[in-house]
Design a protein around this motif. Structure first.
Motif, PDB file in Angstrom:
ATOM      1  N   THR A  80      26.618 -11.408 -16.013  1.00  0.00           N
ATOM      2  CA  THR A  80      28.032 -11.609 -15.897  1.00  0.00           C
ATOM      3  C   THR A  80      28.706 -12.287 -14.768  1.00  0.00           C
ATOM      4  N   TYR A  82      31.713 -13.062 -13.475  1.00  0.00           N
ATOM      5  CA  TYR A  82      32.688 -12.540 -12.543  1.00  0.00           C
ATOM      6  C   TYR A  82      32.234 -11.972 -11.259  1.00  0.00           C
ATOM      7  N   ARG A  83      31.204 -11.469 -11.286  1.00  0.00           N
ATOM      8  CA  ARG A  83      30.856 -10.967  -9.804  1.00  0.00           C
ATOM      9  C   ARG A  83      30.352 -12.149  -8.844  1.00  0.00           C
ATOM     10  N   LYS A 102      27.689 -15.898 -18.153  1.00  0.00           N
ATOM     11  CA  LYS A 102      28.384 -15.485 -19.290  1.00  0.00           C
ATOM     12  C   LYS A 102      29.364 -14.446 -18.946  1.00  0.00           C
ATOM     13  N   GLY A 103      30.623 -14.532 -19.636  1.00  0.00           N
ATOM     14  CA  GLY A 103      31.843 -13.487 -19.245  1.00  0.00           C
ATOM     15  C   GLY A 103      33.024 -14.494 -18.297  1.00  0.00           C
ATOM     16  N   LYS A 104      33.837 -13.911 -18.332  1.00  0.00           N
ATOM     17  CA  LYS A 104      35.245 -14.465 -17.884  1.00  0.00           C
ATOM     18  C   LYS A 104      35.087 -14.879 -16.415  1.00  0.00           C
ATOM     19  N   ILE A 164      32.113 -23.392 -21.854  1.00  0.00           N
ATOM     20  CA  ILE A 164      32.906 -22.211 -21.863  1.00  0.00           C
ATOM     21  C   ILE A 164      34.232 -22.643 -21.278  1.00  0.00           C
ATOM     22  N   LEU A 172      36.834 -21.730 -23.909  1.00  0.00           N
ATOM     23  CA  LEU A 172      36.640 -21.254 -25.276  1.00  0.00           C
ATOM     24  C   LEU A 172      36.798 -19.774 -25.458  1.00  0.00           C
ATOM     25  N   TYR A 173      36.672 -18.986 -24.450  1.00  0.00           N
ATOM     26  CA  TYR A 173      37.044 -17.655 -24.835  1.00  0.00           C
ATOM     27  C   TYR A 173      38.443 -17.494 -25.337  1.00  0.00           C
TER      28      TYR A 173
ATOM     29  N   PRO B 179      34.299 -10.998 -23.573  1.00  0.00           N
ATOM     30  CA  PRO B 179      32.889 -11.547 -23.479  1.00  0.00           C
ATOM     31  C   PRO B 179      32.017 -11.009 -22.557  1.00  0.00           C
ATOM     32  N   ASN B 180      32.460 -10.219 -21.588  1.00  0.00           N
ATOM     33  CA  ASN B 180      31.488  -9.742 -20.262  1.00  0.00           C
ATOM     34  C   ASN B 180      30.410  -8.896 -20.777  1.00  0.00           C
ATOM     35  N   GLY B 239      31.891 -13.577 -27.274  1.00  0.00           N
ATOM     36  CA  GLY B 239      33.475 -13.739 -27.160  1.00  0.00           C
ATOM     37  C   GLY B 239      33.759 -15.306 -27.507  1.00  0.00           C
ATOM     38  N   PHE B 240      32.843 -15.776 -28.357  1.00  0.00           N
ATOM     39  CA  PHE B 240      33.207 -17.181 -28.940  1.00  0.00           C
ATOM     40  C   PHE B 240      34.115 -17.108 -30.013  1.00  0.00           C
TER      41      PHE B 240
END
Lengths: 186, 279
Positions: A80, A82-83, A102-104, A164, A172-173, B179-180, B239-240
């Motif tokens: 992930t 965001y870290r 992956k992820g925000k 993304i 894309l999210y 999505p996380n 999350g797509f």
């Protein structure tokens, strides 16, 4: 139809990639997770050279499993992202043009991507066995003491990723979910 | 009193660390494959296909399904008529140590949460012990990845918040996670008990097979309702976008205090792994 990209990824190339693009990535990329990012940014803060050239480089946020005999690498899906938000803007300012995770991502990362021209790719989280097949070669280049978190130089062929967030900040999210919900409401 | 040597527990834990990480349980596979059949959104279909291909590759080659081979959560239900010969915690940790080495699994545990030095062998296990009637020992090993663990939530609701409050909290937790946690996720929900018991129930809920619903009709209906609401969010695989945000919602509950309504949500990714053996 996928776009084929071979690293190094220049800023100009990065700017041509758009959110939602399916990309097959080949060439050299580097792995780094939380602990390695912390060390890289401590070096950068002291003005010291980094253990690899980040100019036009792509970093894959991954800590692979140990390779079995005959494998180039163990399972190797994304962690992930965001870290790494606290560290990515520093590396982008130093020339990093691509991140795979992956992820925000936080607004400070997106801002740096827009300012310097960088893209954020997503690989399929939880598909580490599949993704490892795209890795031809793996060698530790720094921080061996971190084990799975060491920095590795990977040679990859046709690593399937999706853009993304692009260098204009399109995400894309947000659009993927919105478009799907609009398709259901029809 | 039945005697069980601690070494048998070590052997079982070792076997299950490897098998759980390489073989996705049948109930999870069936659920993913059913979700793929129902998914109408094309990008989501593509991702689910890759996920299915991935666990096939993992099983065929005995490699980990995911590189986050997790912290080893080990649940022990020990019969009251059993005596374990030898130190139990050491026996479990030895099983984890051997399993993670033998199975080429990632060592993902740090000794101290602030000092953050890797223990190098994935120990210690997170141990959950329950005493039950009988003379058997039931062991479940569940490797838990932290992408999803980090997206878990707990809240002490007011009794007046009621079922609507629970519903909103669970749906909001999944939406905010987005999505996380590697959707499609499995949503473990714990309701009632105390602050810590609610969190434990949420984790325990993730151990229940995805095709087994809660026994009590109130919670069975709530599971169904929550699954529909979560899958109406549109988050979708990775999350797509898409329908398949969650594979299942599993609820466990306990009696609680007149003043409280604790609710915990423990998320798991689509690689919901666990293996069980009975000694």
């Amino acid at each position: 139809m996928e776009k084929r990209i071979t690293t190094p990824l220049t800023r100009q190339q990065a700017r041509t990639l758009k959110s939602g693009d399916a990309v097959l990535l080949s060439g050299v990329i580097y792995t780094a997770r939380d602990a390695a990012h912390k060390r890289l940014c401590e070096l950068a803060a002291r003005g010291q050279p980094l253990p690899f050239d980040v100019e036009n480089a792509v970093i894959y946020f991954v800590g692979p499993t140990p390779a079995k005999p005959g494998q180039a690498i163990g399972s190797a899906g994304p962690t992930t992202s965001y870290r790494m938000d606290a560290y990515s803007p520093t590396l982008i300012a130093l020339g990093l043009t691509g991140m795979i995770g992956k992820g925000k991502r936080g607004p400070e990362v997106v801002q740096a991507m827009k300012e310097h021209g960088a893209v954020y790719f997503g690989a399929i989280g939880g598909a580490g066995a599949l993704l490892s097949r795209c890795v031809l070669k793996s060698e530790v280049v720094a921080y061996e003491d971190l084990g799975a978190e060491a920095i590795r130089r990977l040679e990859v062929r046709d690593l399937p990723v999706t853009v993304i967030i692009d260098s204009e900040g399109s995400n894309l999210y947000e659009t993927g979910r919105k478009n799907y919900l609009a398709s259901v409401k029809k | 009193m039945r005697e069980i040597p601690a070494s048998l527990i070590t052997d079982a834990v070792q076997r299950m660390c490897v098998s759980a990480n390489c073989n996705l349980p049948g109930d999870v596979r069936r659920c993913i494959e059913q979700s793929r059949a129902c998914e109408q959104w094309q990008p989501a279909q593509g991702i689910l296909d890759k996920i299915i291909e991935n666990y096939g590759i993992a099983e065929q080659n005995s490699v980990p399904i995911c590189q986050d081979t997790g912290v080893a959560c080990v649940f022990l239900e020990i019969g009251q008529d059993v005596h374990i010969e030898g130190p139990l915690r050491e026996a479990v940790d030895e099983g984890v140590r051997r399993g993670y080495e033998q199975g080429f699994l990632r060592k993902s545990v740090v000794r101290d949460p602030l000092e953050r030095v890797n223990t190098g062998d994935n120990t210690p296990a997170m141990l959950y012990i329950d005493l039950v009637p009988g003379d058997k020992v039931r062991i479940t090993v569940a490797p838990k990845g932290f992408g999803s663990e980090n997206m878990s939530r707990i809240k002490m609701l007011r009794p007046s918040d009621g079922i609507e409050g629970v519903r909103d909290f669970v749906v909001q937790a999944v939406e905010e996670a987005g999505p996380n946690p590697c959707p499609p996720v499995v949503v473990g929900v714990g309701i009632g008990g105390t602050f810590d018991k609610a969190a434990f129930l949420a984790k325990k809920a993730l151990m229940r097979p995805l095709d087994v619903r809660a026994e009590k009709p109130l919670y069975r209906e709530l599971e169904q309702d929550l699954l529909e609401r979560v899958n109406a969010l549109g988050v979708g695989p990775q999350g797509f976008g898409g329908r398949t945000t969650a594979l299942a919602v599993n609820i466990e509950w306990l009696p609680t205090h007149i003043a409280g309504l604790p609710v915990a949500v423990n998320l798991n990714c689509h690689v919901t792994r666990h293996a069980t053996e009975v000694l």
